[in-house]
Design an enzyme around this catalytic site. Sequence first.
Site, PDB file in Angstrom:
ATOM      1  CE  LYS A   1      -4.038   6.036 -23.412  1.00 17.31           C
ATOM      2  NZ  LYS A   1      -4.303   4.798 -24.089  1.00 17.31           N
TER       3      LYS A   1
ATOM      4  CB  CYS B   1      -5.174   1.260 -20.359  1.00 17.12           C
ATOM      5  SG  CYS B   1      -3.557   1.255 -21.151  1.00 17.12           S
TER       6      CYS B   1
HETATM    7  N1  LIG Z   1       1.024  -1.346 -22.601  1.00 15.06           N
HETATM    8  C1  LIG Z   1      -0.083  -0.829 -23.118  1.00 15.06           C
HETATM    9  O1  LIG Z   1      -0.911  -1.584 -23.583  1.00 15.06           O
HETATM   10  C2  LIG Z   1      -0.291   0.675 -23.141  1.00 15.06           C
HETATM   11  C3  LIG Z   1      -1.271   1.196 -23.990  1.00 15.06           C
HETATM   12  C4  LIG Z   1      -1.438   2.569 -24.052  1.00 15.06           C
HETATM   13  C5  LIG Z   1      -0.656   3.406 -23.274  1.00 15.06           C
HETATM   14  N2  LIG Z   1       0.302   2.893 -22.449  1.00 15.06           N
HETATM   15  C6  LIG Z   1       1.124   3.811 -21.658  1.00 15.06           C
HETATM   16  O2  LIG Z   1       2.435   3.839 -22.204  1.00 15.06           O
HETATM   17  C7  LIG Z   1       3.392   4.035 -21.151  1.00 15.06           C
HETATM   18  C8  LIG Z   1       4.399   2.908 -21.175  1.00 15.06           C
HETATM   19  O3  LIG Z   1       3.704   1.708 -20.944  1.00 15.06           O
HETATM   20  P1  LIG Z   1       4.369   0.272 -21.157  1.00 15.06           P
HETATM   21  O4  LIG Z   1       3.263  -0.702 -21.076  1.00 15.06           O
HETATM   22  O5  LIG Z   1       5.234   0.286 -22.370  1.00 15.06           O
HETATM   23  O6  LIG Z   1       5.282   0.192 -19.849  1.00 15.06           O
HETATM   24  P2  LIG Z   1       6.373  -0.930 -19.482  1.00 15.06           P
HETATM   25  O7  LIG Z   1       6.406  -1.003 -18.008  1.00 15.06           O
HETATM   26  O8  LIG Z   1       6.158  -2.150 -20.303  1.00 15.06           O
HETATM   27  O9  LIG Z   1       7.744  -0.289 -20.010  1.00 15.06           O
HETATM   28  C9  LIG Z   1       8.267   0.911 -19.582  1.00 15.06           C
HETATM   29  C10 LIG Z   1       9.792   0.826 -19.605  1.00 15.06           C
HETATM   30  O10 LIG Z   1      10.318   2.111 -19.227  1.00 15.06           O
HETATM   31  C11 LIG Z   1      11.529   1.889 -18.512  1.00 15.06           C
HETATM   32  N3  LIG Z   1      11.903   3.117 -17.792  1.00 15.06           N
HETATM   33  C12 LIG Z   1      11.454   3.599 -16.608  1.00 15.06           C
HETATM   34  N4  LIG Z   1      12.031   4.788 -16.336  1.00 15.06           N
HETATM   35  C13 LIG Z   1      12.865   5.064 -17.365  1.00 15.06           C
HETATM   36  C14 LIG Z   1      13.731   6.157 -17.660  1.00 15.06           C
HETATM   37  N5  LIG Z   1      13.835   7.209 -16.855  1.00 15.06           N
HETATM   38  N6  LIG Z   1      14.445   6.107 -18.807  1.00 15.06           N
HETATM   39  C15 LIG Z   1      14.346   5.052 -19.651  1.00 15.06           C
HETATM   40  N7  LIG Z   1      13.534   3.995 -19.422  1.00 15.06           N
HETATM   41  C16 LIG Z   1      12.809   4.008 -18.297  1.00 15.06           C
HETATM   42  C17 LIG Z   1      11.201   0.686 -17.641  1.00 15.06           C
HETATM   43  O11 LIG Z   1      12.358   0.045 -17.194  1.00 15.06           O
HETATM   44  C18 LIG Z   1      10.376  -0.185 -18.623  1.00 15.06           C
HETATM   45  O12 LIG Z   1      11.208  -1.090 -19.333  1.00 15.06           O
HETATM   46  C19 LIG Z   1       2.582   4.107 -19.847  1.00 15.06           C
HETATM   47  O13 LIG Z   1       2.306   5.452 -19.547  1.00 15.06           O
HETATM   48  C20 LIG Z   1       1.293   3.396 -20.207  1.00 15.06           C
HETATM   49  O14 LIG Z   1       0.216   3.836 -19.415  1.00 15.06           O
HETATM   50  C21 LIG Z   1       0.512   1.542 -22.382  1.00 15.06           C
END
Ligand SMILES: NC(=O)c1ccc[n+]([C@@H]2O[C@H](COP(=O)([O-])OP(=O)(O)OC[C@H]3O[C@@H](n4cnc5c(N)ncnc54)[C@H](O)[C@@H]3O)[C@@H](O)[C@H]2O)c1
Length: 415
Positions: A201, A255
């Site tokens: 990744k 990312c």
């Molecule tokens: N958004 C993208 O395009 C993308 C792509 C690939 C990978 N990722 C990875 O995926 C993961 C999530 O990214 P995202 O963009 O969805 O993040 P985001 O910030 O949009 O959402 C994450 C959510 O998790 C919640 N949260 C935090 N702690 C929590 C807990 N203990 N229990 C329950 N909920 C909790 C937050 O309130 C938030 O709503 C990250 O590691 C990111 O690097 C994101």
Amino acid sequence: MSKSICILGLGYIGLPTALLFAKEGNTVLGVDIDQDKIQKLNQEILPFEETGLKKLYENAKHNFTASTSTKPSDVFLIAVPTPITKEKKCDLRYVVAATNSIKNHLKKGDLVILESTVRPRTTIDIVKPILEETGLICGQDFFLAYVPEKAIPGKTLEEMQNNHRLIGGITKSCAQRAKELYTFVKTDMPITSATTCETVKLFENTYRDVNIALANEFKILSKDFKINVHEAIRYANKHPRVNIHSPGPGVGGHCIPIDPYFLIDSTKSKNSLIEKSRSLNNQMPDHAVEFILNKINPNAKIALCGLSYKANVDDDRESPSYQIYEQLTQKGYDIIIIDPYFTNKKHPKIKKQSNTIKNVNTLIIATNHKEFEEFSAKDFEDSPVHTIIDLKSCLKNKQELQNKNITIHTFGDYS
Ligand SMILES: NC(=O)c1ccc[n+]([C@@H]2O[C@H](COP(=O)([O-])OP(=O)(O)OC[C@H]3O[C@@H](n4cnc5c(N)ncnc54)[C@H](O)[C@@H]3O)[C@@H](O)[C@H]2O)c1
């Protein structure tokens, strides 16, 4: 066979994933610590826009509930944020908190999946020991896998179902169980170890960051040769084995500018190509501002076109537009922002495009939204705009605009 699935984190990744699982007939509980988000979801209000998400929600909502607390389930899936600390390290606080909240409900036969982007060995060295504090043994009593996501905003649902999906298990049976769960994935799902999968990744996004850094370095060199770097790269890419990315005013998003640090953080290797590439890409907003200041006059009334880091979406995370805006404001320029994908709730300086074009004389295109790429002479009737600075080299009707006495400066064109 349908399962009860608890998804922790209902963000850009967790919510679409939850709804895809719900549409497959599973009973899905979406959990988030953000009470406002849960309240909205329970009133059937989606917290963000994404192509096809509303339709998917309508088809899946009978199998989906949202809550602030975790409940016993067959499967727990973690999709919480993994931000970067001030020291440029992978911040695992949310992953640890989410894992701890699962621990209280874990029972024999359960499957736990980590989807958040993490530094290598997180699943085996951090998540597994926390879950084993229950006395249950991983690979024997419960199953643990790392299944990263690589969907991009604007195409999240399409990519979640059609992208190649690598499954990393702590053991082979862990990986096999995870693979069986992803019934909405229509393509190949090869199996490997959790640590290989975490590293793959990071390799993917680091490759892209280093490639962009090379393109940016080519841009800087092109000044010495008095050529247009975009034209040169376009021709170089006609070679069947060359794929140079695009130079630009900086690298944004959640990312590409973050994930390489998770690799740097995890190795002893110093001053690596990865670090140098990050540093070069971080300097690009400064180069863009220097370019802009050389082209505008002190009385310029500026509209910055684009707050997103990426075309045609409302995602402004790590967007270089903010740095460009701040630096020009510090130099004394009063700048209006136009971005058809945001309202002025997001940024008070955002104004309507059609009104703004009648009240400024200089446009700076920082995002290649289709609305900006397609600027044409008729957009500038009765407009005092005389200069456009195209930081993305995206204008399609350049000649037509120049015929209207608008001067265009393209970042990277030194011909
Ligand atoms: N958004 C993208 O395009 C993308 C792509 C690939 C990978 N990722 C990875 O995926 C993961 C999530 O990214 P995202 O963009 O969805 O993040 P985001 O910030 O949009 O959402 C994450 C959510 O998790 C919640 N949260 C935090 N702690 C929590 C807990 N203990 N229990 C329950 N909920 C909790 C937050 O309130 C938030 O709503 C990250 O590691 C990111 O690097 C994101």
